[in-house]
Design a protein around this motif. Structure first.
Motif, PDB file in Angstrom:
ATOM      1  N   THR A  30       0.812  -1.213   0.000  1.00  0.00           N
ATOM      2  CA  THR A  30       0.000   0.000   0.000  1.00  0.00           C
ATOM      3  C   THR A  30       0.845   1.263   0.000  1.00  0.00           C
ATOM      4  OG1 THR A  30      -0.115  -0.076   2.415  1.00  0.00           O
ATOM      5  CG2 THR A  30      -1.887  -1.155   1.194  1.00  0.00           C
ATOM      6  N   GLY A  31       2.150   1.126   0.141  1.00  0.00           N
ATOM      7  CA  GLY A  31       3.034   2.283   0.115  1.00  0.00           C
ATOM      8  C   GLY A  31       3.139   2.958   1.468  1.00  0.00           C
ATOM      9  N   ARG A  32       4.150   3.812   1.608  1.00  0.00           N
ATOM     10  CA  ARG A  32       4.371   4.523   2.861  1.00  0.00           C
ATOM     11  C   ARG A  32       5.175   5.785   2.580  1.00  0.00           C
ATOM     12  NH1 ARG A  32       6.379   0.685   6.499  1.00  0.00           N
ATOM     13  NH2 ARG A  32       6.487   2.363   8.026  1.00  0.00           N
ATOM     14  N   ARG A  33       5.263   6.649   3.562  1.00  0.00           N
ATOM     15  CA  ARG A  33       6.150   7.799   3.496  1.00  0.00           C
ATOM     16  C   ARG A  33       7.450   7.445   4.204  1.00  0.00           C
ATOM     17  NH1 ARG A  33       6.268  12.934   7.468  1.00  0.00           N
ATOM     18  NH2 ARG A  33       7.852  14.164   6.403  1.00  0.00           N
ATOM     19  N   VAL A  34       8.576   7.730   3.552  1.00  0.00           N
ATOM     20  CA  VAL A  34       9.896   7.547   4.143  1.00  0.00           C
ATOM     21  C   VAL A  34      10.544   8.922   4.245  1.00  0.00           C
ATOM     22  CG1 VAL A  34      12.103   6.385   3.972  1.00  0.00           C
ATOM     23  CG2 VAL A  34      10.051   5.255   3.105  1.00  0.00           C
ATOM     24  N   PHE A  35      10.918   9.298   5.445  1.00  0.00           N
ATOM     25  CA  PHE A  35      11.434  10.639   5.725  1.00  0.00           C
ATOM     26  C   PHE A  35      12.941  10.557   5.915  1.00  0.00           C
ATOM     27  CE2 PHE A  35      11.764  14.238   8.986  1.00  0.00           C
ATOM     28  CZ  PHE A  35      11.780  15.228   8.017  1.00  0.00           C
ATOM     29  N   LEU A  36      13.693  11.186   5.024  1.00  0.00           N
ATOM     30  CA  LEU A  36      15.150  11.070   5.035  1.00  0.00           C
ATOM     31  C   LEU A  36      15.767  12.147   5.921  1.00  0.00           C
ATOM     32  CD1 LEU A  36      16.092  10.082   1.395  1.00  0.00           C
ATOM     33  CD2 LEU A  36      15.311   8.690   3.305  1.00  0.00           C
ATOM     34  N   LYS A  37      15.883  11.801   7.185  1.00  0.00           N
ATOM     35  CA  LYS A  37      16.472  12.711   8.165  1.00  0.00           C
ATOM     36  C   LYS A  37      17.420  11.909   9.051  1.00  0.00           C
ATOM     37  CE  LYS A  37      15.210  15.903  11.914  1.00  0.00           C
ATOM     38  NZ  LYS A  37      16.088  15.298  12.944  1.00  0.00           N
ATOM     39  N   PRO A  38      18.628  12.423   9.304  1.00  0.00           N
ATOM     40  CA  PRO A  38      19.533  11.704  10.213  1.00  0.00           C
ATOM     41  C   PRO A  38      19.012  11.720  11.638  1.00  0.00           C
ATOM     42  CG  PRO A  38      20.463  13.829   9.593  1.00  0.00           C
ATOM     43  CD  PRO A  38      19.227  13.658   8.775  1.00  0.00           C
ATOM     44  N   THR A  39      19.264  10.635  12.346  1.00  0.00           N
ATOM     45  CA  THR A  39      18.822  10.550  13.732  1.00  0.00           C
ATOM     46  C   THR A  39      19.755   9.632  14.503  1.00  0.00           C
ATOM     47  OG1 THR A  39      16.955   9.986  15.189  1.00  0.00           O
ATOM     48  CG2 THR A  39      17.298   8.588  13.275  1.00  0.00           C
ATOM     49  N   ASP A  40      19.786   9.800  15.820  1.00  0.00           N
ATOM     50  CA  ASP A  40      20.546   8.883  16.666  1.00  0.00           C
ATOM     51  C   ASP A  40      19.646   7.798  17.248  1.00  0.00           C
ATOM     52  OD1 ASP A  40      19.127  10.473  18.421  1.00  0.00           O
ATOM     53  OD2 ASP A  40      20.761  10.758  19.835  1.00  0.00           O
ATOM     54  N   LEU A  41      18.381   7.780  16.847  1.00  0.00           N
ATOM     55  CA  LEU A  41      17.432   6.748  17.275  1.00  0.00           C
ATOM     56  C   LEU A  41      16.800   6.129  16.029  1.00  0.00           C
ATOM     57  CD1 LEU A  41      15.724   8.607  20.270  1.00  0.00           C
ATOM     58  CD2 LEU A  41      17.463   6.823  20.396  1.00  0.00           C
ATOM     59  N   PRO A  42      17.505   5.221  15.370  1.00  0.00           N
ATOM     60  CA  PRO A  42      17.092   4.778  14.040  1.00  0.00           C
ATOM     61  C   PRO A  42      15.964   3.760  14.017  1.00  0.00           C
ATOM     62  CG  PRO A  42      19.066   3.621  14.699  1.00  0.00           C
ATOM     63  CD  PRO A  42      18.772   4.609  15.791  1.00  0.00           C
ATOM     64  N   GLU A  43      15.595   3.203  15.156  1.00  0.00           N
ATOM     65  CA  GLU A  43      14.604   2.133  15.149  1.00  0.00           C
ATOM     66  C   GLU A  43      13.200   2.731  15.187  1.00  0.00           C
ATOM     67  OE1 GLU A  43      16.034  -0.245  18.354  1.00  0.00           O
ATOM     68  OE2 GLU A  43      17.854  -0.757  17.273  1.00  0.00           O
ATOM     69  N   ASN A  44      12.829   3.376  14.065  1.00  0.00           N
ATOM     70  CA  ASN A  44      11.541   4.040  13.957  1.00  0.00           C
ATOM     71  C   ASN A  44      10.884   3.672  12.632  1.00  0.00           C
ATOM     72  OD1 ASN A  44      12.111   6.342  11.842  1.00  0.00           O
ATOM     73  ND2 ASN A  44      13.846   6.396  13.263  1.00  0.00           N
ATOM     74  N   ASP A  45       9.586   3.905  12.542  1.00  0.00           N
ATOM     75  CA  ASP A  45       8.813   3.519  11.364  1.00  0.00           C
ATOM     76  C   ASP A  45       8.808   4.577  10.266  1.00  0.00           C
ATOM     77  OD1 ASP A  45       7.944   0.970  12.195  1.00  0.00           O
ATOM     78  OD2 ASP A  45       6.441   1.887  13.507  1.00  0.00           O
ATOM     79  N   LEU A  46       9.451   5.711  10.513  1.00  0.00           N
ATOM     80  CA  LEU A  46       9.398   6.793   9.539  1.00  0.00           C
ATOM     81  C   LEU A  46      10.522   6.718   8.517  1.00  0.00           C
ATOM     82  CD1 LEU A  46       7.711   9.242   8.798  1.00  0.00           C
ATOM     83  CD2 LEU A  46       9.083  10.621  10.367  1.00  0.00           C
ATOM     84  N   GLY A  47      11.596   6.017   8.829  1.00  0.00           N
ATOM     85  CA  GLY A  47      12.715   5.913   7.898  1.00  0.00           C
ATOM     86  C   GLY A  47      13.908   6.750   8.278  1.00  0.00           C
ATOM     87  N   GLU A  48      13.799   7.554   9.350  1.00  0.00           N
ATOM     88  CA  GLU A  48      14.973   8.280   9.835  1.00  0.00           C
ATOM     89  C   GLU A  48      16.046   7.267  10.233  1.00  0.00           C
ATOM     90  OE1 GLU A  48      13.370  12.158  12.085  1.00  0.00           O
ATOM     91  OE2 GLU A  48      12.621  10.273  12.899  1.00  0.00           O
ATOM     92  N   SER A  49      17.288   7.585   9.964  1.00  0.00           N
ATOM     93  CA  SER A  49      18.337   6.607  10.238  1.00  0.00           C
ATOM     94  C   SER A  49      19.677   7.303  10.431  1.00  0.00           C
ATOM     95  CB  SER A  49      18.430   5.591   9.095  1.00  0.00           C
ATOM     96  OG  SER A  49      19.112   6.131   7.986  1.00  0.00           O
ATOM     97  N   HIS A  50      20.694   6.500  10.746  1.00  0.00           N
ATOM     98  CA  HIS A  50      22.055   7.024  10.840  1.00  0.00           C
ATOM     99  C   HIS A  50      22.585   7.422   9.463  1.00  0.00           C
ATOM    100  CE1 HIS A  50      22.719   6.304  15.051  1.00  0.00           C
ATOM    101  NE2 HIS A  50      22.415   5.029  14.948  1.00  0.00           N
ATOM    102  N   ALA A  51      22.005   6.893   8.416  1.00  0.00           N
ATOM    103  CA  ALA A  51      22.504   7.188   7.066  1.00  0.00           C
ATOM    104  C   ALA A  51      21.345   7.253   6.081  1.00  0.00           C
ATOM    105  CB  ALA A  51      23.521   6.137   6.634  1.00  0.00           C
TER     106      ALA A  51
END
Length: 725
Positions: free
Chosen positions: A122-143
């Motif tokens: 069904t698709g999703r939104r992936v938000f490309l933002k660096p974070t120090d808490l990468p275990e989230n459903d939005l797609g924020e990550s260390h890289a």
């Protein structure tokens, strides 16, 4: 391939798409072939500061020319459109109903980016933002990295450093007539999601602030080809120093020179494999923010300490972060070349300026590089999530280079890596370090991502995800809730890009005491001898795979093929592998299926082909799911049939003249040749062609290992035996 002969333009028809906003569409852009199998589409007026502006290496055109491709762009140009408005810009790219999308950086939580709620595409939104808490459903990550690859065999890179959103198939623009399955009244959310999965799909990329974009499209024909093209577009993958593929142990943060030397001696006496010793923040007089001067109370003789560690065969890696304390000797000189906000009362260097890099490197040279330090760990260069208690610099920051805080957050880790690699490049030496933030086009950089999170399932998913974006990841061993958990975590890290055991918060190695409180209270386990023997065997397994893994990294450099990757990259047409995020390929021949604490068994899917259980040597047929019941001291491993698997006699650490004794295992009938890569393992002379290829060939009872190339140093690999697997 002659680029000029293939260079063509494709008129992109831009329809009026109300979903993009109230302003008019941009003029129809053109697609330009910029390298073999790679097209650039130029929209509007792109920003100056993007990943390509700060690329680490030139495009590897020769490598790209070696990948076969068609002569047309793999996306339907008529369905690509661009919109610009006062809030930013967006680009709409076509998708098909059944394709899956992977990549968009190193996520430890997400995998197939088209998977929405309740499963299904069904698709999703992936938000490309660096974070120090990468275990989230939005797609924020260390890289976060704005590159994705599709099961249809193409890739797309959006050249932006903004916090972009990728809507992966869940938005349908007005005007599309193909809305099959979306009519009628929905009586449940299940029916609603089923209907959404049947609609026309698009990839909507929403980029704030920017008034234009360069979008690159990468041809296949396979998923793996598209990823390889992206990596070669980045400049090719990195080749680590040979010692970098050994084991890294990071010592207790409160230990000074005396305690560190004592523990390092004990690890050598126990014959525990270890190549790299990591020193945490205590070496500095100030940390959080950093002084980049030595804490002489803990380390009264820095040169003597490093020399003694080198004499024991340890390569030295030192922790730091970039935020610079007022007591640092470089503080005043760096101040004009830093951002206008501090972090932990420290300056944020502008690594996008040559002046900022030079000043920062001058002090690091005094503290570290002039002392022959082998590598660095670059911490805290990511960002916090949207939080009421932020710790890093705000997005409103301004930097002398012209970057704003949002752009700098995206690129900070990338620029930091480039800066800290410079002294090694100048000396013609290879380094191998750790970093907590990266971005697009990072393939040539000698740094491996890590995290301060601890979930083992997320760690394994990170290993599977790393191959989509030219990134490297270590699921380093930190916390362990039990001995079983410790073994399982070590097993996973054994088959990663960097085998790191990070004991910064415990005094004794975890095999002495797994409980943190008891460890720091010097209460060691009575069974620590047996535990140490188990850990030793696991780490020896890592050392035995070094020649094989070193060859995989050279292939990464030369062809762009990632050394560690999800199954879907090798079997994109197999629908059963699309959601498998807890198995991965380690090199071309070994399938790894980690287990977790509490597992008595697990299901392992073997893709098409013949397979062999690494431990029992049982022959298995692909296209099936099997039940693995490996005990806590074994990780399920499977070797592809028809291959040669070179395994070395493990060593405790790699010396400048180490030559591995290699046994070639013959797996299945009529195995393909294996090309074992060899160079000096230390310098960058390989880039000048000073390397050897050892061609391993087996045909029935006939075996051969022919060496050819321009490397004339001591042998690094010696073939000492052949045996059927």
């Amino acid at each position: 391939m002659n680029i000029k002969m293939l260079n063509s333009t494709v008129v992109l028809l831009a329809g009026m798409l109300a979903v993009h906003g109230a302003e008019a569409d941009a003029p129809a852009p053109k697609a330009e072939l910029v390298a073999p199998g790679i097209w650039r589409i130029h929209f509007g007026e792109p920003e100056q500061f993007t990943p390509t502006h700060f690329r680490s290496a030139a495009i590897d055109t020769a490598g790209l020319e070696a990948i076969p491709s068609g002569q047309s762009m793999p996306l339907d140009a008529a369905k690509i459109s661009f919109r610009v408005s006062s809030r930013g810009c967006s680009v709409l790219l076509p998708m098909t109903r059944n394709e899956s999308i992977y990549g968009l950086g190193l996520s430890t939580k997400l995998f197939d980016m088209t998977q929405g709620k309740n499963g299904g595409q069904t698709g999703r939104r992936v938000f490309l933002k660096p974070t120090d808490l990468p275990e989230n459903d939005l797609g924020e990550s260390h890289a976060p990295a704005p590159f994705y690859v599709s099961t249809r065999g193409y890739g797309v890179f959006v050249d932006t450093a903004r916090f972009a959103s990728f809507y992966t198939g869940n938005d349908t623009p007005m005007g599309d007539t193909e809305e099959a399955g979306d009519g009628g009244v929905k009586t449940s959310t299940t029916e609603l999601y089923r209907a959404r999965a049947q609609r026309v799909k698009t990839m909507l990329v929403d980029v704030p602030v920017a008034q234009g974009l360069d979008v690159y499209v990468f041809a296949g024909p396979t998923m793996l080809d598209a990823v390889a093209r992206y990596n070669l577009f980045s400049g090719g993958g990195v080749v680590p120093p040979l010692w970098g593929l050994g084991v890294q142990y990071r010592g207790y943060a409160k230990y000074g020179a005396e305690e560190s030397l004592s523990l390092a001696n004990r690890i050598r006496a126990e014959h525990m494999p270890c190549d790299v010793w990591g020193v945490e923040p205590g070496w500095q007089s100030r940390s959080y923010s950093c002084s980049f001067t030595w804490n002489t109370n803990q380390f009264p003789d820095p040169d003597g300490f490093i020399q003694k560690m080198h004499e024991m065969g340890y390569r030295m890696n030192f922790w730091e972060h970039a935020f610079t304390h007022p007591t640092s000797p470089m503080y005043d000189e760096l101040k004009p070349w830093a951002g206008n906000y501090r972090v932990w009362n420290g300056l944020v260097p502008d690594f996008a300026t040559p002046q900022g890099r030079k000043i920062f490197l001058k002090q690091n040279s005094v503290a570290l590089f002039d002392r022959q330090v082998d590598g660095v760990k670059l911490d805290e260069c990511d960002d916090q999530p949207e939080s009421a208690f932020p710790w890093s610099f705000p997005a409103a920051s301004e930097f002398p280079s012209g970057l704003d805080g949002e752009q700098m957050h995206s690129l900070f880790g990338l620029l930091y890596q480039q800066t800290m690699a410079e002294p090694y490049v100048e000396k013609g030496l290879r380094t191998w370090g750790l970093v907590r933030n990266s971005h697009a086009l990072a393939g040539p950089l000698p740094y491996v991502l890590y995290s301060d999170s601890y979930d083992p399932h997320c760690y394994v998913r990170g290993v599977a995800n790393e191959g989509f974006n030219g990134l490297l990841w270590t699921p380093e061993v930190r916390d362990a809730g039990s001995l079983e958990d410790l073994y399982r975590r070590i097993e996973t890290v054994t088959f990663s890009a960097d085998a790191v055991i990070d004991s910064w918060f415990i005094k004794h190695p975890p095999w002495d005491q797994v409980n943190r409180g008891k460890n720091n209270n010097d209460e060691l386990m009575p069974e620590r001898g047996a535990v140490g023997e188990t850990v030793r065997k696991l780490l020896q397994l890592r050392m035995s795979f070094i020649p094989y893994l070193y060859t995989a990294f050279n292939e990464y450099r030369a062809t762009g093929k990632p050394p560690i990757r999800a199954l879907v990259l090798d079997w994109p047409d197999d629908p059963k592998v699309r959601q498998i995020d807890d198995q991965f390929m380690f090199g071309n021949s070994v399938l790894v299926a980690p287990m977790f604490a509490g597992d008595r068994e697990r299901q392992v899917y073997l893709p098409a082909g013949d397979w062999c259980d690494f431990w029992t040597h049982a022959k298995l047929s692909g296209g099936t799911t099997i039940r693995a019941t490996n005990g806590v001291e074994q990780i399920p491993l499977f070797v592809k049939g028809g291959t040669l698997l070179p395994l070395a006699e493990p060593v405790e650490f790699i010396k400048p003249d180490t030559c591995f004794d290699v046994t070639v295992n013959i797996v299945g009938d009529q195995p393909a040749d294996f090309i074992l890569y060899e160079d000096d393992g230390v310098t960058t002379a390989y880039a000048k062609g000073e390397q050897n290829q050892i061609v391993l060939h087996a045909n029935g009872d006939q075996h051969s290992a022919g060496r050819s190339g321009n490397y004339h140093g001591p042998d690094r690999f010696k073939i000492t035996g052949w045996k059927p697997f």
